[in-house]
Design a protein around this motif. Structure first.
Motif, PDB file in Angstrom:
ATOM      1  N   THR A  97      12.073  16.162  -9.469  1.00  0.00           N
ATOM      2  CA  THR A  97      11.655  16.923  -8.282  1.00  0.00           C
ATOM      3  C   THR A  97      12.132  16.160  -7.048  1.00  0.00           C
ATOM      4  N   GLY A  98      11.807  16.673  -5.899  1.00  0.00           N
ATOM      5  CA  GLY A  98      12.087  15.941  -4.657  1.00  0.00           C
ATOM      6  C   GLY A  98      11.198  14.707  -4.513  1.00  0.00           C
ATOM      7  N   GLY A  99      10.160  14.600  -5.351  1.00  0.00           N
ATOM      8  CA  GLY A  99       9.217  13.476  -5.278  1.00  0.00           C
ATOM      9  C   GLY A  99       7.793  14.004  -5.295  1.00  0.00           C
ATOM     10  N   MET A 100       6.992  13.537  -6.248  1.00  0.00           N
ATOM     11  CA  MET A 100       5.621  14.043  -6.429  1.00  0.00           C
ATOM     12  C   MET A 100       4.573  13.107  -5.842  1.00  0.00           C
ATOM     13  N   GLY A 101       5.044  11.989  -5.278  1.00  0.00           N
ATOM     14  CA  GLY A 101       4.075  11.067  -4.687  1.00  0.00           C
ATOM     15  C   GLY A 101       4.733   9.721  -4.478  1.00  0.00           C
ATOM     16  N   ALA A 102       4.092   8.880  -3.710  1.00  0.00           N
ATOM     17  CA  ALA A 102       4.651   7.563  -3.411  1.00  0.00           C
ATOM     18  C   ALA A 102       3.526   6.636  -2.998  1.00  0.00           C
ATOM     19  N   TYR A 103       3.834   5.336  -3.015  1.00  0.00           N
ATOM     20  CA  TYR A 103       2.867   4.368  -2.498  1.00  0.00           C
ATOM     21  C   TYR A 103       3.601   3.231  -1.799  1.00  0.00           C
ATOM     22  N   ALA A 104       2.882   2.527  -0.964  1.00  0.00           N
ATOM     23  CA  ALA A 104       3.417   1.367  -0.246  1.00  0.00           C
ATOM     24  C   ALA A 104       2.258   0.421   0.065  1.00  0.00           C
ATOM     25  N   PRO A 105       2.477  -0.878   0.107  1.00  0.00           N
ATOM     26  CA  PRO A 105       3.695  -1.562  -0.305  1.00  0.00           C
ATOM     27  C   PRO A 105       3.710  -1.788  -1.808  1.00  0.00           C
ATOM     28  N   VAL A 106       4.856  -2.253  -2.322  1.00  0.00           N
ATOM     29  CA  VAL A 106       5.025  -2.503  -3.760  1.00  0.00           C
ATOM     30  C   VAL A 106       4.975  -4.012  -3.974  1.00  0.00           C
ATOM     31  N   SER A 107       4.087  -4.471  -4.864  1.00  0.00           N
ATOM     32  CA  SER A 107       3.873  -5.921  -4.951  1.00  0.00           C
ATOM     33  C   SER A 107       5.072  -6.679  -5.515  1.00  0.00           C
ATOM     34  N   ILE A 108       5.952  -5.998  -6.282  1.00  0.00           N
ATOM     35  CA  ILE A 108       7.125  -6.760  -6.783  1.00  0.00           C
ATOM     36  C   ILE A 108       8.106  -7.078  -5.648  1.00  0.00           C
ATOM     37  N   ALA A 109       7.944  -6.389  -4.518  1.00  0.00           N
ATOM     38  CA  ALA A 109       8.841  -6.646  -3.391  1.00  0.00           C
ATOM     39  C   ALA A 109       8.258  -7.732  -2.508  1.00  0.00           C
ATOM     40  N   GLY A 110       8.251  -8.964  -3.023  1.00  0.00           N
ATOM     41  CA  GLY A 110       7.747 -10.094  -2.241  1.00  0.00           C
ATOM     42  C   GLY A 110       8.782 -10.519  -1.214  1.00  0.00           C
ATOM     43  N   PRO A 111       8.427 -11.515  -0.384  1.00  0.00           N
ATOM     44  CA  PRO A 111       9.344 -11.955   0.676  1.00  0.00           C
ATOM     45  C   PRO A 111      10.728 -12.373   0.147  1.00  0.00           C
ATOM     46  N   ALA A 112      10.794 -12.993  -1.040  1.00  0.00           N
ATOM     47  CA  ALA A 112      12.096 -13.458  -1.544  1.00  0.00           C
ATOM     48  C   ALA A 112      12.991 -12.273  -1.884  1.00  0.00           C
ATOM     49  N   LEU A 113      12.406 -11.265  -2.519  1.00  0.00           N
ATOM     50  CA  LEU A 113      13.196 -10.094  -2.878  1.00  0.00           C
ATOM     51  C   LEU A 113      13.648  -9.340  -1.617  1.00  0.00           C
ATOM     52  N   LEU A 114      12.749  -9.221  -0.656  1.00  0.00           N
ATOM     53  CA  LEU A 114      13.108  -8.525   0.584  1.00  0.00           C
ATOM     54  C   LEU A 114      14.190  -9.287   1.348  1.00  0.00           C
ATOM     55  N   ASP A 115      14.140 -10.608   1.251  1.00  0.00           N
ATOM     56  CA  ASP A 115      15.184 -11.432   1.845  1.00  0.00           C
ATOM     57  C   ASP A 115      16.545 -11.074   1.273  1.00  0.00           C
ATOM     58  N   ARG A 116      16.559 -10.890  -0.053  1.00  0.00           N
ATOM     59  CA  ARG A 116      17.835 -10.528  -0.699  1.00  0.00           C
ATOM     60  C   ARG A 116      18.247  -9.115  -0.316  1.00  0.00           C
TER      61      ARG A 116
END
Ligand code: AMP
Ligand code: GLY
Length: 425
Positions: free
Chosen positions: A221-240
């Motif tokens: 579908t176009g998307g049935m729902g979402a959430y934020a923030p995602v815990s796997i996206a820590g500062p190190a991952l976001l840095d990358r």
């Protein structure tokens, strides 16, 4: 400041809501939700003459384009050429979304990690390539196909059939050129950013739920729902996501004479060892990602968008530390969505919404008697806010339960990955 938001879905309602704290809002064409916030203008976003005339007549200071099609059609170029401020990339830069082949070339040239892929316009060559590559494979129409242009194919036969259908015109000219791509495993993550072409402001990470059914089953579908923030996206991952993705891509775009400004949304795949690859770029906010990212944003978006569009000195905020709140949105869809949504049902919304919730309109409209009715596949987005994702989810579901229309379809397991992580912690 007088702002025109172009578009009329849940994403645009959310953008209007976020900006209305510091600006007077117009929306073209808007929906019943944006009507409560500002002035709706009955304009087709692809009618550039009408948009330009509305900007002039309403003395608009800044135009923000919600969906991809008007960006790809060059609405920003047109507005800027007539002396107006518009937020978003011009048509050439918007090819990062409107041409998956172009995006792939830029990523390869910039050394950005992405699935190995090959381009084809010739059926025989595509079939031959598929026959000699391991399953599963992903077949993609290069052009804009309303989110339906990427097909994950479990086996070669499906990939060959899909390639044949796309090249034969299933998505019109969007499928004249196709990509056949290596399948990547992992967890998907959306990271949306604002950029002036050089500097980047990453917004809180989010995760979409594309499948219709609970447990990620059923059709896309176009998307049935979402959430934020995602815990796997820590500062190190976001840095990358910043250093290994945004910065090299922006440098390549500038080098090619098509500097990129506006929203740069990266759809990422995170593998089991935490390595990231780019699945796609979008040149706009995600829908329904906007319905969770903007409500948890601790900054004044109007100011950032204005400075970027007006080419004024800009200092992005560093938002890489986790947002102070979490949000979950549950999409309420019409029965029959996504194949043949049944529209026209009467919608009833409680006078007082449950606490810490926001109801964003997508496919709704008023009939001639002023009755609110369903008017699309995705009807409403029920956003809940909380200290953490499980609390936000409970509020989102409370709102989803409180809104009624016949045949309402929604998932109760939005954010299930995060809920499982919270339970395991
Ligand atoms: P796209 O429009 O390219 O983002 O693709 C839409 C969806 O297809 C993505 O959100 C993924 O779920 C899936 N997808 C796209 N490319 C790949 C890939 N190379 N490997 C695995 N899944 C993919
Ligand atoms: N929710 C995915 C997108 O907006 O592309």
């Amino acid at each position: 400041m007088r702002i025109l938001v172009v578009g009329g879905g849940g994403r645009e309602h959310t953008i209007c809501w976020a900006l209305s704290r510091s600006a007077t809002i117009f929306c073209a064409p808007g929906n019943p939700g944006t009507r409560d916030i500002g002035t709706n203008l009955p304009i087709n976003p692809s009618d550039q003459d009408a948009v330009v005339a509305a900007v002039r007549e309403n003395q608009i200071d800044l135009t923000i384009i919600g969906p991809e099609a008007p960006l790809a059609e060059g609405l920003v170029d047109r507005l800027v050429s007539e002396g107006h401020h518009a937020f978003g990339p011009g048509a050439k830069a918007a090819r990062l979304e409107s041409s998956k082949a172009f995006a792939k070339d830029v990523m390869v040239a910039a050394g950005v990690a992405t699935a190995a892929s090959e381009k084809f316009t010739d059926e025989a060559r595509a079939l031959e390539y598929i026959a000699s590559h391991p399953e599963p494979l992903v077949v993609k129409a290069s052009g804009l196909a309303a989110g339906k242009g990427a097909v994950v194919c479990p086996d070669r036969a499906t990939a060959q059939r899909t390639a044949r259908e796309m090249l034969a015109g299933k998505f019109g000219s969007a499928g004249d050129l196709i990509l056949v791509e290596e399948f990547l495993e992992g967890e998907e993550l959306s990271v949306i950013a604002l950029t002036d072409g050089e500097q980047v402001m990453l917004l809180p990470s989010s995760q979409d739920h594309k499948r219709l059914g609970e447990g990620d089953t059923g059709p896309n579908t176009g998307g049935m729902g979402a959430y934020a923030p995602v815990s796997i996206a820590g500062p190190a991952l976001l840095d990358r996501a910043l250093k290994d993705v945004r910065e090299p891509v922006l440098a390549k775009m500038a080098e090619a004479g098509t500097p990129y400004t506006g929203i740069l949304y990266a759809g990422l795949m995170i593998d089991s060892s935490g390595e990231l690859s780019v699945l796609e770029f979008n040149c706009r906010f995600g829908d329904p990602e906007a319905q969770v990212v903007l409500p948890v944003l601790d900054t004044d978006l109007t100011e950032h968008m204005w400075r970027i569009a007006a080419n004024e000195p800009w200092s992005p905020d560093d938002l890489r530390q986790a947002a102070s709140r979490a949000a979950v949105t549950t999409v309420l869809a019409s029965p029959g969505y996504p194949v043949a949504p049944v529209k026209g049902a009467v919608i009833s919304i409680p006078e007082d919404l449950p606490s810490d919730t926001l109801l964003f309109h997508a496919g709704t409209s008023y009939d001639s008697d002023g009755v609110l009715r369903t008017a699309g596949g995705r009807v409403l987005c029920a956003t809940g806010l909380g200290a953490d994702v499980p609390e936000a989810l409970a509020r989102s579901q409370c709102l989803a339960d409180a809104v009624h229309f016949e045949g309402k379809v929604f998932r109760r397991d939005i954010a299930w990955r995060e809920v499982a992580r919270a339970g395991a912690a």
